[in-house]
Write a protein that holds these residues in place. Structure first.
Motif, PDB file in Angstrom:
ATOM      1  N   SER A  62       0.808  -1.223   0.000  1.00 17.05           N
ATOM      2  CA  SER A  62       0.000   0.000   0.000  1.00 17.05           C
ATOM      3  C   SER A  62       0.842   1.275   0.000  1.00 17.05           C
ATOM      4  O   SER A  62       0.337   2.358  -0.266  1.00 17.05           O
ATOM      5  N   ARG A  63       2.111   1.160   0.259  1.00 18.96           N
ATOM      6  CA  ARG A  63       3.006   2.323   0.265  1.00 18.96           C
ATOM      7  C   ARG A  63       3.420   2.756  -1.142  1.00 18.96           C
ATOM      8  O   ARG A  63       4.064   3.789  -1.298  1.00 18.96           O
ATOM      9  N   PHE A  64       3.058   1.969  -2.137  1.00 20.19           N
ATOM     10  CA  PHE A  64       3.470   2.245  -3.511  1.00 20.19           C
ATOM     11  C   PHE A  64       2.273   2.641  -4.360  1.00 20.19           C
ATOM     12  O   PHE A  64       1.156   2.157  -4.154  1.00 20.19           O
ATOM     13  N   SER A  65       2.509   3.497  -5.335  1.00 18.30           N
ATOM     14  CA  SER A  65       1.461   3.874  -6.285  1.00 18.30           C
ATOM     15  C   SER A  65       1.291   2.750  -7.311  1.00 18.30           C
ATOM     16  O   SER A  65       2.167   1.889  -7.466  1.00 18.30           O
ATOM     17  N   GLU A  66       0.197   2.792  -8.026  1.00 19.74           N
ATOM     18  CA  GLU A  66      -0.038   1.806  -9.082  1.00 19.74           C
ATOM     19  C   GLU A  66       1.076   1.858 -10.125  1.00 19.74           C
ATOM     20  O   GLU A  66       1.560   0.826 -10.585  1.00 19.74           O
ATOM     21  N   LYS A  67       1.501   3.059 -10.459  1.00 18.55           N
ATOM     22  CA  LYS A  67       2.567   3.241 -11.451  1.00 18.55           C
ATOM     23  C   LYS A  67       3.864   2.574 -10.978  1.00 18.55           C
ATOM     24  O   LYS A  67       4.550   1.902 -11.764  1.00 18.55           O
ATOM     25  N   GLU A  68       4.199   2.728  -9.712  1.00 17.93           N
ATOM     26  CA  GLU A  68       5.418   2.119  -9.166  1.00 17.93           C
ATOM     27  C   GLU A  68       5.306   0.601  -9.184  1.00 17.93           C
ATOM     28  O   GLU A  68       6.265  -0.093  -9.547  1.00 17.93           O
ATOM     29  N   ILE A  69       4.154   0.081  -8.817  1.00 20.62           N
ATOM     30  CA  ILE A  69       3.953  -1.363  -8.779  1.00 20.62           C
ATOM     31  C   ILE A  69       4.062  -1.950 -10.182  1.00 20.62           C
ATOM     32  O   ILE A  69       4.690  -3.000 -10.377  1.00 20.62           O
ATOM     33  N   LEU A  70       3.502  -1.271 -11.165  1.00 18.99           N
ATOM     34  CA  LEU A  70       3.608  -1.760 -12.536  1.00 18.99           C
ATOM     35  C   LEU A  70       5.046  -1.799 -13.018  1.00 18.99           C
ATOM     36  O   LEU A  70       5.425  -2.676 -13.795  1.00 18.99           O
ATOM     37  N   ARG A  71       5.876  -0.891 -12.549  1.00 13.26           N
ATOM     38  CA  ARG A  71       7.304  -0.900 -12.915  1.00 13.26           C
ATOM     39  C   ARG A  71       8.016  -2.130 -12.356  1.00 13.26           C
ATOM     40  O   ARG A  71       8.974  -2.618 -12.942  1.00 13.26           O
ATOM     41  N   PHE A  72       7.558  -2.628 -11.210  1.00 12.03           N
ATOM     42  CA  PHE A  72       8.157  -3.844 -10.625  1.00 12.03           C
ATOM     43  C   PHE A  72       7.987  -5.030 -11.566  1.00 12.03           C
ATOM     44  O   PHE A  72       8.788  -5.950 -11.565  1.00 12.03           O
ATOM     45  N   MET A  73       6.922  -5.014 -12.335  1.00 14.82           N
ATOM     46  CA  MET A  73       6.565  -6.168 -13.179  1.00 14.82           C
ATOM     47  C   MET A  73       7.298  -6.155 -14.518  1.00 14.82           C
ATOM     48  O   MET A  73       7.165  -7.091 -15.296  1.00 14.82           O
ATOM     49  N   GLU A  74       8.054  -5.114 -14.808  1.00 11.95           N
ATOM     50  CA  GLU A  74       8.765  -5.030 -16.094  1.00 11.95           C
ATOM     51  C   GLU A  74       9.934  -5.976 -16.146  1.00 11.95           C
ATOM     52  O   GLU A  74      10.550  -6.331 -15.239  1.00 11.95           O
TER      53      GLU A  74
END
Length: 74
Positions: A62-74
């Motif tokens: 929950s500390r991360f934005s959706e944009k940040e989380i999507l970057r983890f998946m790259e």
């Protein structure tokens, strides 16, 4: 695109077929899947990406934005 599957063997001796260079063993992935909690609801690639970032709880996520989380998946 190469669609032929190659027989591979993981470090634990499991045999599996893959058509990509991805080294993840399906048997090892299933064995390491949590039986409860939010990580147990995710696919292996998503779960592995979050764990790689040190995220193992919803509170941490929950500390991360959706944009940040999507970057983890790259």
């Amino acid at each position: 695109m190469n669609t032929s599957k190659e027989l591979k063997t993981c470090d634990k001796g499991h045999k599996y077929y893959k058509s990509t260079d991805c080294p993840s063993c399906p048997t090892c992935q299933q064995e390491s899947k949590p039986s409860s909690g939010f990580l147990s609801k995710l696919s292996s690639p998503a779960r592995n990406a979050l764990i790689h970032e040190g995220i193992t709880t919803l509170e941490q996520l929950s500390r991360f934005s959706e944009k940040e989380i999507l970057r983890f998946m790259e």
